[in-house]
Write a protein that holds these residues in place. Structure first.
Motif, mmCIF file in Angstrom:
data_model
loop_
_atom_site.group_PDB
_atom_site.id
_atom_site.type_symbol
_atom_site.label_atom_id
_atom_site.label_comp_id
_atom_site.label_asym_id
_atom_site.label_seq_id
_atom_site.Cartn_x
_atom_site.Cartn_y
_atom_site.Cartn_z
ATOM 1 N N VAL A 1 11.770 3.028 5.488
ATOM 2 C CA VAL A 1 12.238 3.798 6.650
ATOM 3 C C VAL A 1 12.432 2.852 7.835
ATOM 4 O O VAL A 1 11.519 2.119 8.225
ATOM 5 C CB VAL A 1 11.224 4.897 7.051
ATOM 6 C CG1 VAL A 1 11.807 5.766 8.177
ATOM 7 C CG2 VAL A 1 10.863 5.771 5.866
ATOM 8 N N GLY A 2 13.619 2.878 8.385
ATOM 9 C CA GLY A 2 13.901 2.146 9.623
ATOM 10 C C GLY A 2 13.779 3.112 10.789
ATOM 11 O O GLY A 2 14.301 4.219 10.732
ATOM 12 N N CYS A 3 13.055 2.702 11.830
ATOM 13 C CA CYS A 3 12.851 3.566 12.995
ATOM 14 C C CYS A 3 13.320 2.816 14.241
ATOM 15 O O CYS A 3 13.110 1.610 14.356
ATOM 16 C CB CYS A 3 11.374 3.897 13.205
ATOM 17 S SG CYS A 3 10.485 4.265 11.701
ATOM 18 N N CYS A 4 13.909 3.548 15.147
ATOM 19 C CA CYS A 4 14.381 2.951 16.394
ATOM 20 C C CYS A 4 14.081 3.866 17.569
ATOM 21 O O CYS A 4 14.303 5.068 17.494
ATOM 22 C CB CYS A 4 15.893 2.717 16.303
ATOM 23 S SG CYS A 4 16.607 2.104 17.829
ATOM 24 N N VAL B 1 10.148 -5.719 17.414
ATOM 25 C CA VAL B 1 10.232 -5.100 16.088
ATOM 26 C C VAL B 1 8.892 -5.254 15.387
ATOM 27 O O VAL B 1 8.286 -6.337 15.407
ATOM 28 C CB VAL B 1 11.404 -5.671 15.247
ATOM 29 C CG1 VAL B 1 11.340 -7.169 15.080
ATOM 30 C CG2 VAL B 1 11.485 -5.009 13.879
ATOM 31 N N ASN B 2 8.402 -4.158 14.825
ATOM 32 C CA ASN B 2 7.161 -4.177 14.050
ATOM 33 C C ASN B 2 7.497 -3.948 12.587
ATOM 34 O O ASN B 2 8.286 -3.058 12.265
ATOM 35 C CB ASN B 2 6.241 -3.018 14.470
ATOM 36 C CG ASN B 2 5.777 -3.161 15.901
ATOM 37 O OD1 ASN B 2 5.393 -4.238 16.343
ATOM 38 N ND2 ASN B 2 5.844 -2.058 16.642
ATOM 39 N N VAL B 3 6.890 -4.738 11.716
ATOM 40 C CA VAL B 3 7.051 -4.510 10.276
ATOM 41 C C VAL B 3 5.709 -4.001 9.771
ATOM 42 O O VAL B 3 4.695 -4.702 9.871
ATOM 43 C CB VAL B 3 7.456 -5.804 9.541
ATOM 44 C CG1 VAL B 3 7.621 -5.536 8.052
ATOM 45 C CG2 VAL B 3 8.742 -6.374 10.127
ATOM 46 N N LYS B 4 5.728 -2.753 9.256
ATOM 47 C CA LYS B 4 4.479 -2.129 8.815
ATOM 48 C C LYS B 4 4.272 -2.353 7.323
ATOM 49 O O LYS B 4 5.070 -1.897 6.509
ATOM 50 C CB LYS B 4 4.515 -0.619 9.105
ATOM 51 C CG LYS B 4 4.310 -0.297 10.575
ATOM 52 C CD LYS B 4 2.820 -0.315 10.945
ATOM 53 C CE LYS B 4 2.559 -0.386 12.431
ATOM 54 N NZ LYS B 4 2.426 0.892 13.065
ATOM 55 N N THR B 5 3.186 -3.007 6.995
ATOM 56 C CA THR B 5 2.769 -3.309 5.618
ATOM 57 C C THR B 5 3.897 -3.889 4.773
ATOM 58 O O THR B 5 4.616 -3.174 4.096
ATOM 59 C CB THR B 5 2.199 -2.056 4.885
ATOM 60 O OG1 THR B 5 3.165 -1.010 4.926
ATOM 61 C CG2 THR B 5 0.905 -1.596 5.498
ATOM 62 N N GLY B 6 3.990 -5.195 4.846
ATOM 63 C CA GLY B 6 4.932 -5.875 3.961
ATOM 64 C C GLY B 6 5.767 -6.901 4.677
ATOM 65 O O GLY B 6 5.537 -7.220 5.843
ATOM 66 N N PRO C 1 8.808 -1.855 3.806
ATOM 67 C CA PRO C 1 10.021 -2.613 3.506
ATOM 68 C C PRO C 1 10.208 -2.840 2.011
ATOM 69 O O PRO C 1 9.240 -3.007 1.280
ATOM 70 C CB PRO C 1 9.804 -3.947 4.228
ATOM 71 C CG PRO C 1 8.387 -3.983 4.654
ATOM 72 C CD PRO C 1 7.894 -2.579 4.693
ATOM 73 N N SER C 2 11.443 -2.825 1.595
ATOM 74 C CA SER C 2 11.794 -3.171 0.219
ATOM 75 C C SER C 2 11.808 -4.697 0.118
ATOM 76 O O SER C 2 11.701 -5.393 1.128
ATOM 77 C CB SER C 2 13.163 -2.559 -0.093
ATOM 78 O OG SER C 2 14.099 -3.512 -0.476
ATOM 79 N N ASN C 3 11.979 -5.235 -1.090
ATOM 80 C CA ASN C 3 12.065 -6.697 -1.238
ATOM 81 C C ASN C 3 13.416 -7.203 -0.787
ATOM 82 O O ASN C 3 13.634 -8.405 -0.680
ATOM 83 C CB ASN C 3 11.881 -7.097 -2.714
ATOM 84 C CG ASN C 3 10.482 -6.805 -3.174
ATOM 85 O OD1 ASN C 3 9.526 -6.935 -2.406
ATOM 86 N ND2 ASN C 3 10.351 -6.389 -4.426
ATOM 87 N N ASP C 4 14.310 -6.266 -0.562
ATOM 88 C CA ASP C 4 15.698 -6.594 -0.324
ATOM 89 C C ASP C 4 16.010 -6.541 1.178
ATOM 90 O O ASP C 4 15.934 -5.483 1.801
ATOM 91 C CB ASP C 4 16.514 -5.543 -1.098
ATOM 92 C CG ASP C 4 17.985 -5.737 -0.948
ATOM 93 O OD1 ASP C 4 18.423 -6.895 -0.888
ATOM 94 O OD2 ASP C 4 18.707 -4.723 -0.858
#
Ligand SMILES: [Mn+2]
Length: 202
Positions: free
Chosen positions: A105-108, A120-125, A161-164
């Motif tokens: 999920v991308g949130c803005c 930008v925060n990346v949650k778990t990953g 996040p996905s690996n992609d």
């Protein structure tokens, strides 16, 4: 209704950029930059934000894409600022959106406050390995330039996040399109007013 459009041209020794923007468009785009991946991201951003966007870019990508990527962010931010006009009369000003893709999920969250701030925060990953010459750090750099030149607080969160990298950035660009569409919408309850208790957004 007033026309919320802007045309800009910026030439430096590193890049030449021509942009034509209609904030109240239908999502039509004609985008040609030397960064194919960014073309794809900007197409879906504009499509989901109902912005008409023509963007023609020549850049010194034989060095790397750093200058071109950054300068497109600068010019796009300026184009939105110019199209919205000096006082940003009547706009909702705030916007927030979520765009999912599979588990990601991308949130803005955005506030067209007149001041530039980006996070930008990346949650778990991890946001994903570099892909076709594009990197997560380029995304950060692009959005930082965009936020500062638009004069907006721009905060993203990337959940699961996905690996992609492609998938991850696609959710973030879509969430920006959705949130910016909201923030730039004219609210009839604010007709003719600057959306700030200070009475000014500069
Ligand atoms: Mn895609």
């Amino acid at each position: 209704m007033i026309q919320r459009k802007a045309e800009l041209e910026r030439r430096s020794k590193e890049t030449q950029i021509k942009v034509s923007l209609n904030v109240d468009g239908s999502g039509k785009t004609k985008i040609k930059t030397p960064i194919g991946f960014l073309d794809h991201m900007l197409e879906l951003f504009a499509f989901h934000g109902y912005f008409d966007l023509d963007l023609l870019v020549v850049g010194d990508t034989r060095i790397d894409i750093h200058h071109t990527n950054e300068d497109i962010g600068i010019v796009l931010g300026r184009a939105f600022k110019k199209a919205l006009g000096e006082g940003k009369t009547g706009i909702k000003r705030f916007g927030s959106a979520f765009a999912p893709m599979e588990a990601t999920v991308g949130c803005c969250v955005i506030d067209i406050s007149g001041r530039g701030y980006f996070k930008v925060n990346v949650k778990t990953g991890h946001p994903g390995a570099d892909q076709d010459g594009y990197k997560f750090s380029y995304f950060e750099h692009f959005m930082e330039s965009f936020a500062h030149n638009l004069g907006a607080t721009l905060i993203f969160e990337l959940r699961d996040p996905s690996n992609d990298l492609h998938t991850n950035l696609e959710t973030l660009f879509k969430s920006l399109g959705l949130a910016l569409d909201q923030a730039t919408t004219i609210d009839p309850r604010r007709a003719g007013q600057v959306p700030s208790t200070k009475g000014i957004i500069d």
